[in-house]
Structures are given as structure tokens and as C-alpha cells.
Design a protein around this motif. Structure first.
Motif, mmCIF file in Angstrom:
data_model
loop_
_atom_site.group_PDB
_atom_site.id
_atom_site.type_symbol
_atom_site.label_atom_id
_atom_site.label_comp_id
_atom_site.label_asym_id
_atom_site.label_seq_id
_atom_site.Cartn_x
_atom_site.Cartn_y
_atom_site.Cartn_z
ATOM 1 N N VAL A 237 0.970 -1.416 -0.127
ATOM 2 C CA VAL A 237 0.085 -0.036 -0.207
ATOM 3 C C VAL A 237 0.802 1.368 -0.058
ATOM 4 C CG1 VAL A 237 -1.584 1.222 1.458
ATOM 5 C CG2 VAL A 237 -1.898 -0.999 0.979
ATOM 6 N N LEU A 241 0.436 -0.861 -5.265
ATOM 7 C CA LEU A 241 0.281 -2.195 -5.685
ATOM 8 C C LEU A 241 0.699 -2.415 -7.154
ATOM 9 C CD1 LEU A 241 -3.366 -2.769 -4.696
ATOM 10 C CD2 LEU A 241 -1.529 -4.513 -4.333
ATOM 11 N N ALA A 277 0.027 3.245 6.427
ATOM 12 C CA ALA A 277 -0.478 2.642 5.407
ATOM 13 C C ALA A 277 -1.888 3.234 4.937
ATOM 14 C CB ALA A 277 -1.040 1.038 5.393
ATOM 15 N N ALA A 278 -2.638 3.722 6.060
ATOM 16 C CA ALA A 278 -3.883 4.339 5.935
ATOM 17 C C ALA A 278 -3.485 5.653 5.448
ATOM 18 C CB ALA A 278 -4.692 4.288 7.222
ATOM 19 N N LEU A 281 -2.531 5.711 1.774
ATOM 20 C CA LEU A 281 -3.797 5.544 0.916
ATOM 21 C C LEU A 281 -4.646 6.823 0.601
ATOM 22 C CD1 LEU A 281 -5.320 2.134 1.581
ATOM 23 C CD2 LEU A 281 -4.841 2.889 -0.718
ATOM 24 N N LEU A 282 -4.751 7.520 1.800
ATOM 25 C CA LEU A 282 -5.391 8.842 1.653
ATOM 26 C C LEU A 282 -5.191 9.757 0.921
ATOM 27 C CD1 LEU A 282 -6.784 8.875 5.266
ATOM 28 C CD2 LEU A 282 -8.230 8.565 3.406
ATOM 29 N N ILE A 283 -3.600 9.882 0.942
ATOM 30 C CA ILE A 283 -3.051 10.826 0.128
ATOM 31 C C ILE A 283 -2.831 10.629 -1.485
ATOM 32 C CG2 ILE A 283 -0.972 12.467 -0.108
ATOM 33 C CD1 ILE A 283 -0.882 12.280 3.151
ATOM 34 N N PRO A 285 -3.655 7.351 -3.258
ATOM 35 C CA PRO A 285 -4.277 6.064 -3.221
ATOM 36 C C PRO A 285 -3.623 4.905 -3.915
ATOM 37 C CG PRO A 285 -5.683 7.621 -4.050
ATOM 38 C CD PRO A 285 -4.668 8.314 -3.644
ATOM 39 N N ALA A 286 -2.795 5.376 -4.983
ATOM 40 C CA ALA A 286 -1.938 4.368 -5.779
ATOM 41 C C ALA A 286 -0.800 4.027 -5.162
ATOM 42 C CB ALA A 286 -1.861 4.699 -7.162
ATOM 43 N N LEU B 108 -13.205 8.813 5.286
ATOM 44 C CA LEU B 108 -12.052 8.525 4.852
ATOM 45 C C LEU B 108 -11.875 7.511 3.435
ATOM 46 C CD1 LEU B 108 -9.733 8.153 7.900
ATOM 47 C CD2 LEU B 108 -10.068 10.459 6.564
ATOM 48 N N ARG B 111 -14.268 7.716 -0.514
ATOM 49 C CA ARG B 111 -13.339 8.333 -1.558
ATOM 50 C C ARG B 111 -12.948 7.307 -2.648
ATOM 51 N NH1 ARG B 111 -9.712 12.957 0.114
ATOM 52 N NH2 ARG B 111 -9.134 11.884 1.857
ATOM 53 N N TYR B 112 -12.854 6.115 -1.896
ATOM 54 C CA TYR B 112 -12.230 5.148 -3.033
ATOM 55 C C TYR B 112 -13.179 4.123 -3.070
ATOM 56 C CZ TYR B 112 -8.516 7.757 -1.296
ATOM 57 O OH TYR B 112 -7.647 9.062 -1.017
ATOM 58 N N PHE B 116 -8.976 -0.675 -3.687
ATOM 59 C CA PHE B 116 -8.406 0.403 -2.555
ATOM 60 C C PHE B 116 -9.454 0.591 -1.521
ATOM 61 C CE2 PHE B 116 -6.560 1.496 -6.801
ATOM 62 C CZ PHE B 116 -5.141 1.300 -6.319
ATOM 63 N N ILE B 119 -8.862 -2.265 0.982
ATOM 64 C CA ILE B 119 -7.607 -2.259 1.569
ATOM 65 C C ILE B 119 -7.458 -1.410 2.810
ATOM 66 C CG2 ILE B 119 -5.196 -1.860 1.516
ATOM 67 C CD1 ILE B 119 -5.197 -3.262 -1.077
ATOM 68 N N LEU B 120 -8.198 -0.230 2.460
ATOM 69 C CA LEU B 120 -8.278 0.945 3.463
ATOM 70 C C LEU B 120 -9.187 0.624 4.680
ATOM 71 C CD1 LEU B 120 -7.246 3.718 3.812
ATOM 72 C CD2 LEU B 120 -9.147 4.769 2.686
ATOM 73 N N ALA B 123 -6.879 -1.689 6.459
ATOM 74 C CA ALA B 123 -5.964 -1.187 7.278
ATOM 75 C C ALA B 123 -6.474 -0.620 8.529
ATOM 76 C CB ALA B 123 -5.115 -0.013 6.431
ATOM 77 N N LEU B 124 -7.480 0.314 8.406
ATOM 78 C CA LEU B 124 -8.107 1.013 9.491
ATOM 79 C C LEU B 124 -8.394 0.064 10.421
ATOM 80 C CD1 LEU B 124 -10.034 4.039 7.701
ATOM 81 C CD2 LEU B 124 -8.121 4.083 9.265
ATOM 82 N N VAL B 127 -5.659 -1.209 12.826
ATOM 83 C CA VAL B 127 -5.247 -0.173 13.881
ATOM 84 C C VAL B 127 -6.006 -0.486 14.982
ATOM 85 C CG1 VAL B 127 -5.192 2.253 14.392
ATOM 86 C CG2 VAL B 127 -4.731 1.768 12.051
#
Lengths: 292, 327
Positions: A237, A241, A277-278, A281-283, A285-286, B108, B111-112, B116, B119-120, B123-124, B127
Motif C-alpha cells: 500500500v 500495488l 498505510a492508511a 492511501l488517503l494521500i 491511493p495508488a 475517509l 472516496r475510494y 482500494f 484495503i483501506l 488497514a483502519l 489499527v
């Protein structure tokens, strides 16, 4: 200074194993667009197979240098597993929604987890004789196991070999072409089926190699695959990927954060990794090196 | 979704017999079977919530363990720090905690889409898992936290009463009522204009946007509702289980939520309900009969994906339609 150097070496140790796992995961995603949730278990298969074969050959005797030739056994076993899984379980699903691809690899994760228990029993296997036989060296006033350096070197060689393979060979060109545009590659005469099989097998080989080289140092336990998968996720991530450069950078970052995290903020070490990782992904995404 | 037209009347007609059966079941079967069913209904609530995202909005979350676990840990914290054992307070705490975190994580994540998004969410949720795992002086670490028998609507459990009897009777009915209300509300949601908008987003995001649907906001609200349902399930689950451990926050538990939704059939309304109940029996049976229960579940999942991708409810629907057409 010595402690810093030792931390750094440990970080590199983590990073080289992580790169092997995450690189395989990323390669498979890059070519086939499949996130293989069972990838961590493939790594575990590599660890178990090597530990088992070392134990078999050693049989309580003195370790000889020839034993190090058994390290690749795990990688080969993992590659063979991959070569079986791809045509039987994944190939029927390429045209289906990606939810199903994720689900089937999740099912595979459950199966492989118990298959390891079935074949090698619930107790940990170790190949520590390989680790101990190399002894240790002194760095300043501290002692550091030599075998760790072997792992780091193997990781570095694997990264270099993979780079050469992907960017300097004809197979690499075809692999990259398929990854960029599968239909176009297919129209130009690339046997996509075969490329998928090869890519999946190569990805599994890398994960198996990761398991094989770390097992003398850590041993093989049930559940190691699931833990490794999540760290590999964090790596891909962060790096992106499907990008091998990304996997390398991601593995180095995760290796460093983990090592220094365990030393300085052990409670939140894992949380920080997932959080990293989060945020990536937010900033982006790829990922740092990825393309959408 | 389902090709059988959905009218409130028809839905009620088919739901009432099932509700009646569920109501009288404790009189007919052993207490153990009733508690198993209670687990199943709780999983069904979680799956109903999860499916609002997967089936209706087209977003595959691999992090729903977060909300289930938040519901459960909220209860455990209420017991540990506030020393309250009222089920209504549990529900309030569990729902608020899961709603707050679902609102944040959803904001958060929506948006995807596609991988993605998956996976987001994963990941959250990890946490939270790692926090529950590492802050053992707060969460009990892998030992988890114990939760005693709660009082229901202010009525304490008489001292000396067998816990099994309590769980199989009063608690079962408590769960059943919440399940019926929750399922009805979800039915209304997915058949409301809001639910239709979600399906439009799922089928064609660009068109939905052009018709005037504010895609991200709809997804966010769907995420929030989904998280609340799963949190509610976690809250109901923990008194039944008596203990909460980090396992229910781990991403593999999210995988199970996906599993039972797909097992039931995510393209139907009833699928997740059937899936939750059937999965629970399947897992209990497998765990009771072999140490290799994960392999049993894995094989079922693989076969499901390869042979019955529409799940139990989807396949049944198809058969019914086919029979009707032939008749």
C-alpha cells in the motif's frame, strides 16, 4: 552508535524478508490484478518446507555447509504450490467480479492454514542449527548473529535479480506488456494464460524464498502467514500495488519503522504501521510508486 | 436486486411465518440450540448491515470487524469502568461507539472504490485490532475482557438462575425483537429512495452523479448505517459470548462477515440473514467435529465461489423463478 547500527541491520533484515513477500504479492497484482489473501500462507509454506527438510537431512547430526543448499527447498515448494493453485482455482475467475477473486483467496487462506497444521502438526518447526552454525560477529561492543547478514544479502540479491529479470530479459518485457494492457498483449500474440501462470508461480517463489531464508532465524509457527500478509499489505500500500520499486521502498520503510518502533514505542508499533498505510492511501491511493 | 418484485405486503406475508417460528422455537428445542440460533441472528444483523455496502452500494469492505469489535469492547468498557450492567446502556454505548468510528472511517474510505476501498477499510480496522492487542492493561490483551449477564429493561437476572436458561429464553427474545426491528428497518431503507440511489450508484456511478445523486454523501451514510448495524451485532454478541477478545477485531473476522454474506447471497435481501444463521451452524459443527475446521470452511467458501456464486438465497430465487416460468 553500535546500537544504532544493530537496529539498522535488524531493520534491513525485516526489510529483505518483507520485500520478498510483498514483492511477490505486488508482482501478482501487477500482472493479474488479483490481491492474493493466501500469499502469507505461501510464505509460511516456504518456511515449513525448509525447516522440515533441514530437520530431515540433519537428523540430530552436526550441521554441514551442504545444509545451506536446502534453503531453496521452501521456495521451490511454494512455487509448485502456486503452479497448482493458479490454473485450478484462479483461472476460472478472471472474468468474474473481483469480490469473488478476493473471496476465493480468502478460502484458500483458511485451507492452507489448516493444511500446514495437518502436514506438520501444531508445534513450531525450527531450523536453528543453520542459524547457530554461522556463529556471530562483534560490532563494536555488541554481538550480532552472522546469519542475519546472510538474510540481508539474499534479500538484496533477490531484489537485484528480480530487477534484472523484469527489465533486462525478454520474459520481463512480455510480463510488463501484459501488466500494462492484457488485451493488447494477447492480440500481439502473447500467451496470456502462460504469463499468468508464470507470474503467479514467480510471486509464490519469492514468498517461499522469504519464508525459507528467515526460518533458521525465527522458526515456523502456525499463524505466521496471516501476520506476514498484513505487513506485506502495508508494504504494497505504501509503495503502490503492482510496483516492485514501491515494494522495495515500502519494505525498507516498514522495516525501519518496525525495528525502531519495537525499540522506542512498542505499544503502538503495529498501529503506527497500519496508520502509515492508511495515510498513504488517503494521500496517494495508488501508493508512492503506483499507477491507478 | 431480486427479480421477485418486492412489495411491503408480500414481504410481510413471508416474514410473519418465519417470525412466528422463531418466536415459538425455544419451547420446542434444547436451550443450547436456542443460543446457537441467537448467535446466528446476531451474525445476521451484522451481515444485513454489511450487505448494505456490498450488495446495495457495491463496496466490498474488509474491515467490518472494526465495528463488530467496537460494539463488543464498548460493552466491556462500560462494565469495567462504569460498572453498569444494563443492556440498554450497552446498546446505547455500542451503537454510539460504532457510529462515531464508522462516521470517521467512512468519511475517509468512501472516496475510494474497489480494491482500494477494501484495503483501506482493512488497514483502519487493523489499527483498532493492534491497539486492543497491545494496550493490554486497558483491553486485557489476548485474554480479553469478561462481560457478566446484563439486566434487561431494568430487570435483573434472579441470583442462582442458570445462565444458559437466561440466554436461551429472555436474552434470546431480546435478540429476536432487535433482529426483527433491525431487519424491518433495513428493508425500509433499501426500498426507500435512499436505497434506490445507492443501487444506482452501484450500477453506474457516473450516471447516478449526473442524475443528481451526491455519490460520496450517499456512500458515507450507507457506510455509517452499515457500521451501526455491525456494531449493534457486536454489542448483542458479547453478553452471549461472555468475553470479548481481539480476535473479533482482526481482519480475518471481517473475512468471515464477507463469507456469511456471500454464503447467503449478497444479491438478495434475505441472503445475509440466511447466511449469518447457516454460517454459525456450519462453523459450530465444523469446530465441534474436527480440529481442521478452518479447512472445512475454506473448502465450503471455495466451492461456493466456484459453483454457487449467487449463494443460498440467490440460487433458491433462481430455482423458484425457473419453476414458475415452467409452470
Amino acid at each position: 552508535m553500535d546500537t544504532f547500527l544493530i537496529h539498522l541491520l535488524n531493520a534491513l533484515l525485516y526489510a529483505s524478508v518483507l520485500f520478498l513477500i510483498a514483492g511477490g504479492l505486488s508482482l501478482i497484482y501487477g500482472v493479474m490484478r488479483i490481491v492474493n489473501l493466501a500469499h502469507g500462507n505461501v510464505y509460511a509454506v516456504g518456511a515449513y518446507a525448509t525447516a522440515w527438510s533441514v530437520g530431515r537431512v540433519l537428523g540430530g547430526g552436526q550441521p554441514s555447509p551442504a545444509l545451506y543448499l536446502l534453503l531453496p527447498v521452501g521456495a521451490v515448494a511454494a512455487a509448485a504450490l502456486g503452479a497448482v493453485i493458479e490454473p485450478t482455482l484462479l483461472r476460472p475467475l478472471y472474468k468474474r467480479a473481483e469480490e469473488y477473486q478476493l473471496l476465493i483467496t480468502f478460502g484458500l487462506l483458511l485451507i492452507l492454514e489448516d493444511l500446514l497444521r495437518f502436514i506438520w502438526g501444531p508445534y513450531p518447526l525450527s531450523a536453528s542449527s543453520l542459524f547457530e552454525a554461522l556463529g556471530s560477529l562483534t560490532i563494536g561492543e555488541s554481538v550480532y548473529p552472522s546469519y542475519n547478514l546472510v538474510v540481508i544479502v539474499v534479500g538484496a540479491i533477490a531484489a537485484a535479480a528480480l530487477w534484472a529479470f523484469i527489465y533486462k530479459t525478454k520474459f520481463g518485457v512480455i510480463l510488463r506488456a501484459t501488466s500494462q494492457n492484457m488485451r493488447m498483449a494477447s492480440a500481439l500474440g502473447v500467451n496470456v494464460k502462460r504469463i499468468y501462470l508464470q507470474a503467479f508461480t514467480l510471486g509464490c517463489f519469492m514468498a517461499g524464498l522469504g519464508g525459507a531464508i528467515i526460518v533458521p532465524q525465527q522458526g515456523a509457527v502456525l499463524g505466521m502467514g496471516v501476520d506476514a500478509l498484513i505487513l506485506a499489505f502495508v508494504v504494497v500500500v505504501i509503495g503502490g500495488l503492482g510496483s516492485l520499486e514501491g515494494a522495495l521502498l515500502g519494505a525498507l520503510m516498514v522495516g525501519v519503522v518496525r525495528e525502531f518502533g519495537i525499540a522506542f514505542f512498542p505499544e503502538v508499533e503495529l498501529a503506527v504501521l497500519y496508520f502509515m498505510a492508511a495515510v498513504v492511501l488517503l494521500i496517494r491511493p495508488a501508493g508512492l510508486f503506483g499507477h491507478v | 436486486m431480486s427479480s421477485i418484485p418486492a412489495s411491503p405486503k408480500r414481504a410481510l406475508l413471508s416474514a410473519i411465518p418465519i417470525a412466528v417460528i422463531l418466536f415459538f422455537l425455544p419451547l420446542l428445542v434444547a436451550p443450547y440450540q436456542v443460543t446457537l440460533l441467537a448467535y446466528g441472528l446476531i451474525f445476521a444483523i451484522a451481515a444485513l448491515g454489511f450487505n448494505l455496502l456490498l450488495g446495495y452500494t457495491g463496496l466490498l469492505s474488509f474491515g467490518h470487524s472494526a465495528y463488530f469489535g467496537l460494539g463488543a469492547y464498548a460493552v466491556a468498557f462500560i462494565v469495567k469502568y462504569l460498572e453498569i450492567t444494563s443492556m440498554e446502556v450497552f446498546l446505547l454505548g455500542g451503537v454510539l461507539a460504532s457510529a462515531a468510528v464508522a462516521a470517521l472511517f467512512g468519511f475517509l474510505c468512501v472516496r475510494y472504490t474497489r480494491i482500494f476501498f477494501g484495503i483501506l477499510t482493512l488497514a483502519l480496522s487493523q489499527v483498532l485490532w493492534s491497539l486492543a492487542f497491545k494496550f493490554y492493561w486497558v483491553t486485557g490483551g489476548t485474554d480479553g475482557l469478561r462481560v457478566p449477564t446484563p439486566s434487561l429493561m431494568g430487570v435483573r437476572n434472579p441470583a442462582g438462575e442458570d445462565k444458559m436458561i437466561f440466554l436461551a429464553h429472555r436474552y434470546y427474545y431480546y435478540v429476536l425483537v432487535i433482529f426483527l426491528v433491525g431487519a424491518s428497518v433495513m428493508w425500509v431503507i433499501v426500498h426507500s429512495p435512499f436505497g434506490k440511489a445507492l443501487q444506482a450508484i452501484r450500477d453506474n456511478e457516473t450516471r447516478a452523479e449526473f442524475v443528481g445523486v451526491q455519490v460520496w454523501r450517499y456512500r458515507w451514510v450507507a457506510f455509517l448505517v452499515s457500521g451501526i448495524y455491525t456494531g449493534l451485532a457486536g454489542t448483542l454478541w458479547v453478553p452471549l459470548n461472555g468475553l470479548t477478545t481481539p480476535d473479533i477485531l482482526h481482519w480475518t473476522f471481517s473475512g468471515k462477515i464477507v463469507f456469511f454474506t456471500v454464503l447467503g447471497g449478497f444479491q438478495t435481501f434475505t441472503g445475509p440473514i440466511i447466511g449469518g444463521v447457516v454460517y454459525n451452524y456450519l462453523e459450530t459443527y465444523a469446530v465441534g467435529h474436527t480440529v481442521y475446521w478452518q479447512m472445512v470452511l475454506g473448502v465450503v467458501l471455495v466451492l461456493l465461489v466456484l459453483v454457487l456464486p449467487a449463494g443460498i438465497a440467490g440460487t433458491a430465487n433462481r430455482l423458484i423463478l425457473k419453476l414458475r416460468r415452467e409452470a
